[in-house]
Design a protein around this motif. Structure first.
Motif, short mmCIF file in Angstrom:
data_model
loop_
_atom_site.label_atom_id
_atom_site.label_comp_id
_atom_site.label_asym_id
_atom_site.label_seq_id
_atom_site.Cartn_x
_atom_site.Cartn_y
_atom_site.Cartn_z
N SER A 198 0.70 -1.44 0.02
CA SER A 198 -0.21 0.28 0.46
C SER A 198 0.95 1.46 -0.24
O SER A 198 2.10 1.15 0.43
CB SER A 198 -0.64 -0.36 1.49
OG SER A 198 -0.20 0.58 2.91
N MET A 257 0.42 6.01 0.52
CA MET A 257 -0.22 6.68 1.74
C MET A 257 0.29 7.78 1.17
O MET A 257 1.54 8.37 1.50
CB MET A 257 -0.99 6.35 2.73
CG MET A 257 -1.64 7.54 3.65
SD MET A 257 -2.00 6.81 5.53
CE MET A 257 -0.06 6.86 6.39
N ASP A 313 -5.65 8.36 3.28
CA ASP A 313 -5.13 6.77 3.23
C ASP A 313 -4.95 6.24 2.72
O ASP A 313 -4.11 6.46 1.48
CB ASP A 313 -6.95 7.32 2.66
CG ASP A 313 -8.06 7.74 3.07
OD1 ASP A 313 -8.27 7.58 4.20
OD2 ASP A 313 -8.95 8.51 2.67
N PRO A 314 -4.51 4.65 3.10
CA PRO A 314 -3.85 4.11 1.78
C PRO A 314 -4.80 3.22 0.94
O PRO A 314 -5.49 2.93 1.08
CB PRO A 314 -3.28 2.64 3.31
CG PRO A 314 -4.59 3.02 3.70
CD PRO A 314 -4.99 4.48 4.35
#
Length: 167
Positions: free
Chosen positions: A50, A52, A163-164
């Motif tokens: 991920s 961010m 947000d990821p």
């Protein structure tokens, strides 16, 4: 990487380029060591994680995976962003800035059908873009072939929401 501040002040981008070239030399040494690996190996490398983006900083967590059938003695992953990186970066061991917008990180050995160690890094971007596209691709496979792979980079759009975004 605290020494980068001195390079930036005394020699500007030329000092940073010298540092990047020395980092590439270290990665090239790793590549040379892997090229001596015998056999006709094949591997299928993938990266999942991920990213961010908040306040001009991108935090990335990724785990390399080898779908096999052969083990990989060492490999590296390239991360490239659509926005330029800030001049000063604090990258983890095994990672080096290779271009104005790219970083290469060593994955280490990857067992056949196995997961590697998680790679976590933060990069500062120039300014505070509202979004950035990040590309993730294998830069080097340690001599292992990846049959059927087109080596196209995986792309993920990361918005500056904090947000990821998974890939």
């Amino acid at each position: 990487m605290r020494g980068l501040r001195g390079l930036r002040g005394s020699r500007g981008r030329q000092g940073l380029r010298s540092l990047a070239v020395s980092g590439l030399a270290g990665l090239s040494a790793l590549a040379g060591a892997g090229a001596a690996w015998a056999g006709d190996p094949s591997a299928g490398l993938a990266y999942h994680g991920s990213a961010m983006l908040a306040g001009g900083q991108v935090d990335v967590w990724l785990t390399p995976r080898n779908d096999g059938p052969a083990a990989v003695p060492d490999a590296s992953v390239r991360l490239r962003w659509s926005a330029a990186l800030a001049d000063v970066q604090q990258l983890p061991a095994g990672c080096a800035r290779t271009e104005e917008r790219a970083v290469v990180c060593r994955t280490g050995a990857l067992a056949a059908h196995g997961l590697g160690e998680q790679i976590a890094l933060s990069v500062r971007l120039e300014g505070r873009p509202p979004e950035v596209t990040m590309e993730v691709e294998t830069a080097w496979t340690g001599g292992a072939a990846e049959p059927g792979k087109t080596h196209e980079a995986e792309r993920v759009l990361v918005l500056a929401t904090g947000d990821p975004y998974a890939f």
